[in-house]
Scaffold this motif. Structure first.
Motif, PDB file in Angstrom:
ATOM      1  N   TYR A 140       0.860  -1.193   0.000  1.00  0.00           N
ATOM      2  CA  TYR A 140       0.000   0.000   0.000  1.00  0.00           C
ATOM      3  C   TYR A 140       0.888   1.233   0.000  1.00  0.00           C
ATOM      4  CZ  TYR A 140      -4.159   2.743   0.936  1.00  0.00           C
ATOM      5  OH  TYR A 140      -5.197   3.624   0.845  1.00  0.00           O
ATOM      6  N   SER A 141       0.499   2.250  -0.799  1.00  0.00           N
ATOM      7  CA  SER A 141       1.365   3.412  -1.017  1.00  0.00           C
ATOM      8  C   SER A 141       1.685   4.202   0.252  1.00  0.00           C
ATOM      9  CB  SER A 141       0.705   4.345  -2.007  1.00  0.00           C
ATOM     10  OG  SER A 141      -0.384   4.985  -1.356  1.00  0.00           O
ATOM     11  N   GLY A 142       0.830   4.073   1.253  1.00  0.00           N
ATOM     12  CA  GLY A 142       1.100   4.838   2.463  1.00  0.00           C
ATOM     13  C   GLY A 142       0.178   6.033   2.595  1.00  0.00           C
ATOM     14  N   GLU A 143      -0.452   6.469   1.504  1.00  0.00           N
ATOM     15  CA  GLU A 143      -1.391   7.592   1.598  1.00  0.00           C
ATOM     16  C   GLU A 143      -2.755   7.094   2.065  1.00  0.00           C
ATOM     17  OE1 GLU A 143      -1.869  10.337  -1.688  1.00  0.00           O
ATOM     18  OE2 GLU A 143       0.305  10.144  -1.999  1.00  0.00           O
ATOM     19  N   VAL A 144      -3.453   7.972   2.757  1.00  0.00           N
ATOM     20  CA  VAL A 144      -4.781   7.583   3.226  1.00  0.00           C
ATOM     21  C   VAL A 144      -5.784   7.732   2.080  1.00  0.00           C
ATOM     22  CG1 VAL A 144      -6.636   8.101   4.852  1.00  0.00           C
ATOM     23  CG2 VAL A 144      -4.246   8.305   5.571  1.00  0.00           C
ATOM     24  N   GLU A 145      -6.510   6.667   1.841  1.00  0.00           N
ATOM     25  CA  GLU A 145      -7.548   6.747   0.809  1.00  0.00           C
ATOM     26  C   GLU A 145      -8.914   6.818   1.481  1.00  0.00           C
ATOM     27  OE1 GLU A 145      -9.379   4.272  -2.995  1.00  0.00           O
ATOM     28  OE2 GLU A 145      -7.742   3.404  -1.841  1.00  0.00           O
ATOM     29  N   GLU A 146      -9.756   7.691   0.963  1.00  0.00           N
ATOM     30  CA  GLU A 146     -11.093   7.786   1.547  1.00  0.00           C
ATOM     31  C   GLU A 146     -12.067   6.960   0.723  1.00  0.00           C
ATOM     32  OE1 GLU A 146     -13.458  11.634   2.137  1.00  0.00           O
ATOM     33  OE2 GLU A 146     -12.270  11.353   3.969  1.00  0.00           O
ATOM     34  N   LEU A 147     -12.538   5.869   1.322  1.00  0.00           N
ATOM     35  CA  LEU A 147     -13.515   5.007   0.642  1.00  0.00           C
ATOM     36  C   LEU A 147     -14.909   5.408   1.087  1.00  0.00           C
ATOM     37  CD1 LEU A 147     -11.534   1.788   1.456  1.00  0.00           C
ATOM     38  CD2 LEU A 147     -11.703   2.844  -0.812  1.00  0.00           C
ATOM     39  N   GLN A 148     -15.899   4.929   0.368  1.00  0.00           N
ATOM     40  CA  GLN A 148     -17.279   5.211   0.768  1.00  0.00           C
ATOM     41  C   GLN A 148     -17.944   3.895   1.147  1.00  0.00           C
ATOM     42  OE1 GLN A 148     -18.911   8.217   1.038  1.00  0.00           O
ATOM     43  NE2 GLN A 148     -16.916   9.156   0.594  1.00  0.00           N
ATOM     44  N   SER A 149     -18.717   3.927   2.234  1.00  0.00           N
ATOM     45  CA  SER A 149     -19.427   2.718   2.640  1.00  0.00           C
ATOM     46  C   SER A 149     -20.881   3.062   2.928  1.00  0.00           C
ATOM     47  CB  SER A 149     -18.759   2.116   3.878  1.00  0.00           C
ATOM     48  OG  SER A 149     -19.261   0.826   4.123  1.00  0.00           O
ATOM     49  N   GLU A 150     -21.754   2.143   2.568  1.00  0.00           N
ATOM     50  CA  GLU A 150     -23.191   2.373   2.739  1.00  0.00           C
ATOM     51  C   GLU A 150     -23.571   2.546   4.209  1.00  0.00           C
ATOM     52  OE1 GLU A 150     -26.180  -0.103  -0.073  1.00  0.00           O
ATOM     53  OE2 GLU A 150     -24.576  -1.212   0.886  1.00  0.00           O
ATOM     54  N   ASN A 151     -24.425   3.509   4.485  1.00  0.00           N
ATOM     55  CA  ASN A 151     -24.931   3.669   5.847  1.00  0.00           C
ATOM     56  C   ASN A 151     -25.950   2.604   6.210  1.00  0.00           C
ATOM     57  OD1 ASN A 151     -23.532   5.862   6.955  1.00  0.00           O
ATOM     58  ND2 ASN A 151     -24.708   7.259   5.653  1.00  0.00           N
ATOM     59  N   ASN A 152     -26.772   2.244   5.225  1.00  0.00           N
ATOM     60  CA  ASN A 152     -27.784   1.232   5.513  1.00  0.00           C
ATOM     61  C   ASN A 152     -28.294   0.610   4.221  1.00  0.00           C
ATOM     62  OD1 ASN A 152     -29.965  -0.293   6.211  1.00  0.00           O
ATOM     63  ND2 ASN A 152     -30.800   1.172   7.697  1.00  0.00           N
ATOM     64  N   PRO A 153     -27.897  -0.621   3.958  1.00  0.00           N
ATOM     65  CA  PRO A 153     -28.320  -1.264   2.710  1.00  0.00           C
ATOM     66  C   PRO A 153     -29.838  -1.481   2.640  1.00  0.00           C
ATOM     67  CG  PRO A 153     -27.189  -2.828   4.148  1.00  0.00           C
ATOM     68  CD  PRO A 153     -27.036  -1.482   4.768  1.00  0.00           C
ATOM     69  N   GLU A 154     -30.531  -1.359   3.794  1.00  0.00           N
ATOM     70  CA  GLU A 154     -31.988  -1.550   3.803  1.00  0.00           C
ATOM     71  C   GLU A 154     -32.721  -0.288   3.391  1.00  0.00           C
ATOM     72  OE1 GLU A 154     -33.586  -4.532   4.864  1.00  0.00           O
ATOM     73  OE2 GLU A 154     -31.530  -5.318   4.767  1.00  0.00           O
ATOM     74  N   SER A 155     -31.978   0.816   3.265  1.00  0.00           N
ATOM     75  CA  SER A 155     -32.651   2.082   2.997  1.00  0.00           C
ATOM     76  C   SER A 155     -32.066   2.726   1.743  1.00  0.00           C
ATOM     77  CB  SER A 155     -32.461   3.012   4.205  1.00  0.00           C
ATOM     78  OG  SER A 155     -32.639   4.354   3.824  1.00  0.00           O
ATOM     79  N   GLU A 156     -32.951   3.032   0.789  1.00  0.00           N
ATOM     80  CA  GLU A 156     -32.480   3.611  -0.468  1.00  0.00           C
ATOM     81  C   GLU A 156     -31.926   5.012  -0.275  1.00  0.00           C
ATOM     82  OE1 GLU A 156     -35.470   3.351  -3.500  1.00  0.00           O
ATOM     83  OE2 GLU A 156     -35.495   1.152  -3.338  1.00  0.00           O
TER      84      GLU A 156
END
Ligand code: ATP
Ligand code: MG
Length: 553
Positions: free
Chosen positions: A353-369
């Motif tokens: 891993y390059s060492g830089e922080v990567e900002e990923l996105q993650s779902e808050n709630n898969p049950e809610s559109e």
């Protein structure tokens, strides 16, 4: 919302009453005694009484049954109001039995004047010994034949404080041979020199339950007075007093108490747990109180759903706490924000891993559109759950092992290349490589893995405290034996995890948020949280996915 369930017996009675034109509207009341905090059993009564007047025209009063000055406190009144509102109900009138003390005194005088009540010089203990048995008539008190004048005089002297506690009572004059023991000249008033939380020291005589409850119902024109089964034998006296006093004919109906297993639902017993410090307070998350359930992370919806599912019955039974847990799990699954927290950390270094922080996105709630996503940082050092790694894995262990691959939730696939151990042979770190083209959502790696792990990035991890709860008692019904119910307390009912690691999004948590910590369970922030350390209570677990997987294979 459409109603699918069939009518319960009270709804049937009410519908028949409304059809017959007996009432234009119905009036119910929830009548707690303010001698403790409300518990899950009370929630049944609240949902029932308020539910009926949501369904049918009419309203519900909140009435504090405060006729016992020595056990009642304003703190309890306030907590009861808070709990009823939190459950989602609003009363029409807030009333107190003590509002009616003057009227009740008047009623008592009317009974004396009609020769239907007398002052007895026997003590309550003596009266009890002379009540007889169900098969043997009781003994009439020698004071039963006092003149109306003497009764009036003595009763007003009782009121003015001339006699000590227990010296005299006022009794109804009914029948000492009555089949129903409660009809054998029941006590209506007792002397008690005590400060009342609302009337102060205005009174030193207080009405008994039987001479306050039905009369209060009448005064408020309650149409359907719903109580629990232990009051069935009281109904005859309830009706007798209303008839003799010629007041509004309220009717009493009884349903079965609702109690759940592995806990106690009695204010008196819950008070003991608080006073003897077996729990941290009335709102300890292990308590069956509404305030305990609230602090534990239960939602009002889930409690209402539970009450609706157990319904109204005429026979007592112990309800499985599993149903309550099912109801909250169902609701939280729909509303909880998904977050990642590692309880027992194992360090992973991603060597490529390059060492830089990567900002990923993650779902808050898969049950809610409309749930949206949150940013989750990834860096070259992360923490995973120690139990998600095995050096010598059994078959079908789809988590991490030497040479094995897994997906990091909302991130990349990694492979374990090297296991680092300390001098004692304990695993302290895993060296892994990640596959840059395997990013969640845009995976072109062609690699397929079966396991997905939760994780947090070490540099941004937030140390948090987790409080995990087990049943407060280790037996289903701690009151169902000769032994002290407290001897069945479960010594393992609280487990505190001082240092768990949370993803940084949890920093913004507040007490009204509900969370699912992935693969751990549902959690809520506790009021003990400080800016230095957030504390989370486990509401309930998820279904154990791994155990199910293992069974299938
Ligand atoms: P506790 O023993 O916990 O003090 P209680 O019946 O004495 O219970 P109250 O304050 O008198 O408590 O109760 C208020 C109302 O709630 C009453 O109508 C009572 O019948 C009802 N209630 C109390 N406990 C339960 C229960 N376990 N299930 C259903 N209704 C209940
Ligand atoms: Mg009570």
């Amino acid at each position: 919302m459409t109603e699918e369930r069939s009518l319960n017996f009270l709804e049937e009675i009410i519908e028949a009453d409304l059809r017959a034109g007996k009432y234009q509207q119905i009036v119910t009341r929830f009548p707690p005694e303010p001698n403790g905090y409300l518990h899950i059993g009370h929630a049944s009564s609240i949902c029932l009484n308020f539910g009926l007047t949501q369904r049918y025209p009419g309203y519900t009063n909140l009435r504090f049954d405060d006729t016992n000055p020595t056990t009642e406190e304003t703190e309890y009144v306030e907590s009861i109001k808070e709990d009823v509102r939190w459950l989602g109900f609003e009363w029409k009138h807030e009333r107190y039995a003590s509002d009616y003390f003057d009227t009740l005194f008047e009623y008592a005088c009317q009974l004396i004047d009609r020769g239907l009540a007398y002052v007895d010089d026997l003590t309550p203990e003596q009266i009890a010994t002379q009540k007889g048995t169900p098969t043997q008539p009781g003994v009439e008190s020698p004071y039963r034949t006092r003149s109306i004048e003497e009764n009036r005089d003595l009763f007003s002297r009782m009121k003015s404080g001339e006699f000590p506690d227990g010296a005299r009572t006022l009794r109804a004059k009914i029948d000492m041979a009555h089949q129903n023991m409660l009809m054998r000249d029941p006590i209506l008033y007792r002397i008690k020199h005590a400060q009342h939380h609302r009337t102060g020291d205005k009174w030193c005589i207080y009405p008994m339950y039987d001479f306050a409850h039905g009369q209060s119902d009448s005064i408020e024109s309650i149409t359907h007075s719903i109580c629990t089964l232990e009051f069935v034998p009281h109904r005859e006296l309830y009706d007798w007093l209303i008839e003799k006093l010629e007041i509004y004919p309220s009717h009493q109906y009884e349903f079965a108490r609702r109690n759940i297993n592995y806990t106690v639902t009695s204010k008196r017993k819950l008070l003991q747990l608080v006073q003897e410090r077996h729990v941290s307070g009335w709102d300890d998350p292990r308590m069956s109180t509404i305030s305990g359930l609230r602090r534990r992370g239960y939602t009002p919806d889930s409690i209402r759903e539970f009450c609706s599912r157990i319904g109204v019955a005429k026979r007592e039974n112990l309800v499985d706490v599993g149903l309550l847990e099912f109801c909250v799990r169902e609701h939280l699954n729909k509303i909880a924000l998904r977050r990642m927290v590692v309880v027992d950390p194992l360090l992973i270094t991603i060597t490529n891993y390059s060492g830089e922080v990567e900002e990923l996105q993650s779902e808050n709630n898969p049950e809610s559109e409309t749930g949206g996503t949150r940013p989750v940082p990834l860096s070259s050092q992360i923490l995973i759950e120690r139990s998600d790694f095995m050096e010598v894995p059994p078959k079908k262990f789809f988590r991490l092992a030497p040479g094995q691959m897994v997906r990091l939730k909302s991130a990349y696939i990694i492979r374990c290349d090297e296991v680092i151990k300390d001098g004692r042979g304990e695993v302290t770190e895993l060296k892994c490589t990640y596959f840059p083209e395997s990013k969640s959502g845009s995976d072109t790696s062609g690699i397929s893995v079966k396991g997905t792990l939760h994780w947090v990035s070490l540099a941004q991890a937030l140390p948090v405290e987790l409080r995990l709860y087990d049943r407060l008692f280790s037996v289903e019904d701690p009151t169902d034996s000769e032994a002290d119910f407290k001897s069945f307390l479960n010594p393992q009912s609280l487990q505190v995890i001082k240092n768990a690691y949370a993803e940084p999004a949890l920093e913004a948590a507040n007490e009204s948020d509900r969370f699912q910590f992935l693969r751990q369970g549902y959690f809520v922030m506790d009021k003990d949280s400080t800016s230095d350390k957030l504390v989370f209570n486990k509401t309930v677990g998820l279904k154990d996915v791994w155990a199910k997987e293992a069974k299938k294979s």
